[in-house]
Scaffold this motif. Structure first.
Motif, PDB file in Angstrom:
ATOM      1  N   VAL A 187       0.611  -1.060   0.057  1.00  0.00           N
ATOM      2  CA  VAL A 187       0.844   0.136   0.022  1.00  0.00           C
ATOM      3  C   VAL A 187       1.174   0.852  -0.083  1.00  0.00           C
ATOM      4  O   VAL A 187       0.872   2.383  -0.340  1.00  0.00           O
ATOM      5  N   LEU A 188       2.091   0.904   0.834  1.00  0.00           N
ATOM      6  CA  LEU A 188       2.487   2.437   0.968  1.00  0.00           C
ATOM      7  C   LEU A 188       3.464   2.543  -0.592  1.00  0.00           C
ATOM      8  O   LEU A 188       3.753   3.654  -1.027  1.00  0.00           O
ATOM      9  N   LEU A 189       3.757   1.680  -1.014  1.00  0.00           N
ATOM     10  CA  LEU A 189       4.308   1.831  -2.402  1.00  0.00           C
ATOM     11  C   LEU A 189       3.850   1.421  -3.433  1.00  0.00           C
ATOM     12  O   LEU A 189       3.683   2.059  -4.913  1.00  0.00           O
ATOM     13  N   ARG A 190       2.279   2.221  -3.294  1.00  0.00           N
ATOM     14  CA  ARG A 190       1.224   2.369  -4.536  1.00  0.00           C
ATOM     15  C   ARG A 190       1.660   3.301  -5.559  1.00  0.00           C
ATOM     16  O   ARG A 190       1.423   4.033  -4.660  1.00  0.00           O
ATOM     17  N   ASN A 191       1.460   2.918  -6.817  1.00  0.00           N
ATOM     18  CA  ASN A 191       2.336   3.802  -8.172  1.00  0.00           C
ATOM     19  C   ASN A 191       3.336   4.540  -7.586  1.00  0.00           C
ATOM     20  O   ASN A 191       4.039   5.956  -8.903  1.00  0.00           O
ATOM     21  N   ALA A 192       4.123   3.652  -7.051  1.00  0.00           N
ATOM     22  CA  ALA A 192       5.864   4.207  -6.956  1.00  0.00           C
ATOM     23  C   ALA A 192       6.382   3.096  -7.686  1.00  0.00           C
ATOM     24  O   ALA A 192       6.304   2.180  -7.581  1.00  0.00           O
ATOM     25  N   PRO A 193       7.240   3.709  -8.442  1.00  0.00           N
ATOM     26  CA  PRO A 193       8.127   2.350  -9.352  1.00  0.00           C
ATOM     27  C   PRO A 193       8.690   1.186  -8.613  1.00  0.00           C
ATOM     28  O   PRO A 193       9.502   1.436  -7.285  1.00  0.00           O
ATOM     29  N   THR A 194       8.614   0.175  -8.221  1.00  0.00           N
ATOM     30  CA  THR A 194       8.870  -0.971  -7.412  1.00  0.00           C
ATOM     31  C   THR A 194       9.358  -2.414  -7.868  1.00  0.00           C
ATOM     32  O   THR A 194       8.580  -2.038  -9.430  1.00  0.00           O
ATOM     33  N   ARG A 195      10.203  -2.423  -7.442  1.00  0.00           N
ATOM     34  CA  ARG A 195      11.244  -3.696  -7.695  1.00  0.00           C
ATOM     35  C   ARG A 195      10.808  -5.158  -6.759  1.00  0.00           C
ATOM     36  O   ARG A 195      10.984  -4.787  -6.027  1.00  0.00           O
ATOM     37  N   LEU A 196      10.756  -5.587  -7.034  1.00  0.00           N
ATOM     38  CA  LEU A 196      10.410  -7.132  -6.963  1.00  0.00           C
ATOM     39  C   LEU A 196      10.964  -7.960  -6.987  1.00  0.00           C
ATOM     40  O   LEU A 196      12.797  -7.773  -8.007  1.00  0.00           O
ATOM     41  N   LEU A 197      11.173  -8.849  -6.310  1.00  0.00           N
ATOM     42  CA  LEU A 197      11.933  -9.975  -6.452  1.00  0.00           C
ATOM     43  C   LEU A 197      12.110 -10.386  -7.760  1.00  0.00           C
ATOM     44  O   LEU A 197      10.882 -11.140  -8.067  1.00  0.00           O
ATOM     45  N   SER A 198      13.327 -11.031  -8.343  1.00  0.00           N
ATOM     46  CA  SER A 198      12.980 -11.581  -9.990  1.00  0.00           C
ATOM     47  C   SER A 198      12.633 -13.513  -9.257  1.00  0.00           C
ATOM     48  O   SER A 198      12.487 -13.958  -8.134  1.00  0.00           O
ATOM     49  N   PRO A 199      11.925 -13.616 -10.346  1.00  0.00           N
ATOM     50  CA  PRO A 199      11.449 -15.296 -10.526  1.00  0.00           C
ATOM     51  C   PRO A 199      12.690 -16.636  -9.845  1.00  0.00           C
ATOM     52  O   PRO A 199      12.316 -17.068  -9.549  1.00  0.00           O
ATOM     53  N   GLU A 200      14.041 -16.033 -10.349  1.00  0.00           N
ATOM     54  CA  GLU A 200      14.645 -16.982 -10.073  1.00  0.00           C
ATOM     55  C   GLU A 200      15.305 -16.114  -8.578  1.00  0.00           C
ATOM     56  O   GLU A 200      15.581 -17.126  -8.021  1.00  0.00           O
ATOM     57  N   ASN A 201      15.323 -15.291  -7.656  1.00  0.00           N
ATOM     58  CA  ASN A 201      15.008 -15.192  -6.775  1.00  0.00           C
ATOM     59  C   ASN A 201      14.524 -16.126  -5.304  1.00  0.00           C
ATOM     60  O   ASN A 201      14.497 -16.669  -4.987  1.00  0.00           O
ATOM     61  N   VAL A 202      13.028 -16.212  -6.621  1.00  0.00           N
ATOM     62  CA  VAL A 202      12.262 -16.928  -5.914  1.00  0.00           C
ATOM     63  C   VAL A 202      12.411 -18.075  -5.762  1.00  0.00           C
ATOM     64  O   VAL A 202      12.414 -18.979  -4.819  1.00  0.00           O
ATOM     65  N   ALA A 203      12.516 -18.500  -6.812  1.00  0.00           N
ATOM     66  CA  ALA A 203      13.424 -19.973  -7.344  1.00  0.00           C
ATOM     67  C   ALA A 203      14.603 -20.362  -6.137  1.00  0.00           C
ATOM     68  O   ALA A 203      14.471 -21.689  -5.297  1.00  0.00           O
TER      69      ALA A 203
END
Length: 212
Positions: A187-203
């Motif tokens: 919610v705090l990051l809503r509408n802000a450019p956001t970096r998610l963990l990559s599929p490789e990071n998750v794997a």
């Protein structure tokens, strides 16, 4: 102290902690934990901050009320997790503010409503599904969770709140807290450019730490 009484005391202690820190208000939320011969559950209309261990509801594995006060009306969703995820030792359902907010947003992805912002939401919660709204206490809650086939340890009930299943009461409470904190970030990051963990990071996280 018997094993069951220890679980009762743990439910009371952790429920009060959740209530005192604002993860639950009034009589909102319910918690259950498996014991050798059944399931313990917070009573209907009870406040998580003021539970009496002796009055916690006890049900058999078929959901029949054995002793204690009458169980939460949302017993169906708890029972569905125990039936479809054999490793489940506890279920926590909260109305925590930010997870509930995410469940109300019209653009929330129903297949992955809590994206991998941090490693800890991946490690402790996993991929979260958004389930369609039904009224509290509706038996269809259990049916929708059964339809997931045990593939998810956590769901958001639309316009209602989060439900998390885990191996024991403590780790399940921690996972519910992690979900809420990640929803807050979302919610705090809503509408802000956001970096998610990559599929490789998750794997990599799932390979090293396992999954729920």
């Amino acid at each position: 102290m018997s094993a069951e009484n220890k679980v009762r005391e743990e439910i009371v202690r952790l429920s009060k902690s959740l209530f005192d820190r604002g993860f639950s208000v009034g009589s909102a939320g319910n918690i259950s934990a498996a014991v050798e011969d059944g399931i313990l559950m917070t009573p209907t209309n009870s406040c998580l901050g003021f539970l009496d261990p002796a009055r916690i509801s006890k049900l058999d594995r078929n959901g029949n009320h054995i002793s204690g006060d009458r169980p939460s009306k949302e017993v169906f969703l708890h029972q569905a997790f125990y039936e479809t995820r054999p490793q489940t030792g506890a279920v926590v359902h909260l109305h925590s503010t930010f997870a509930t907010a995410v469940s109300c947003l019209s653009d929330t992805d129903p297949d992955d409503c809590i994206p991998p912002l941090t490693p800890y939401v991946v490690m402790r919660v996993g991929k979260v599904r958004l389930l369609p709204y039904v009224r509290p206490g509706d038996e269809r809650m259990g049916e929708m969770i059964r339809e997931l086939g045990g593939r998810h340890a956590a769901v958001l009930l639309a316009n209602h709140g989060p439900v998390v299943a885990g191996r024991d009461i403590a780790s399940t409470v921690y996972a519910a807290e992690e979900l809420e904190e990640t929803a807050k970030l979302l919610v705090l990051l809503r509408n802000a450019p956001t970096r998610l963990l990559s599929p490789e990071n998750v794997a990599e996280l799932k390979a090293v730490f396992g999954g729920y």
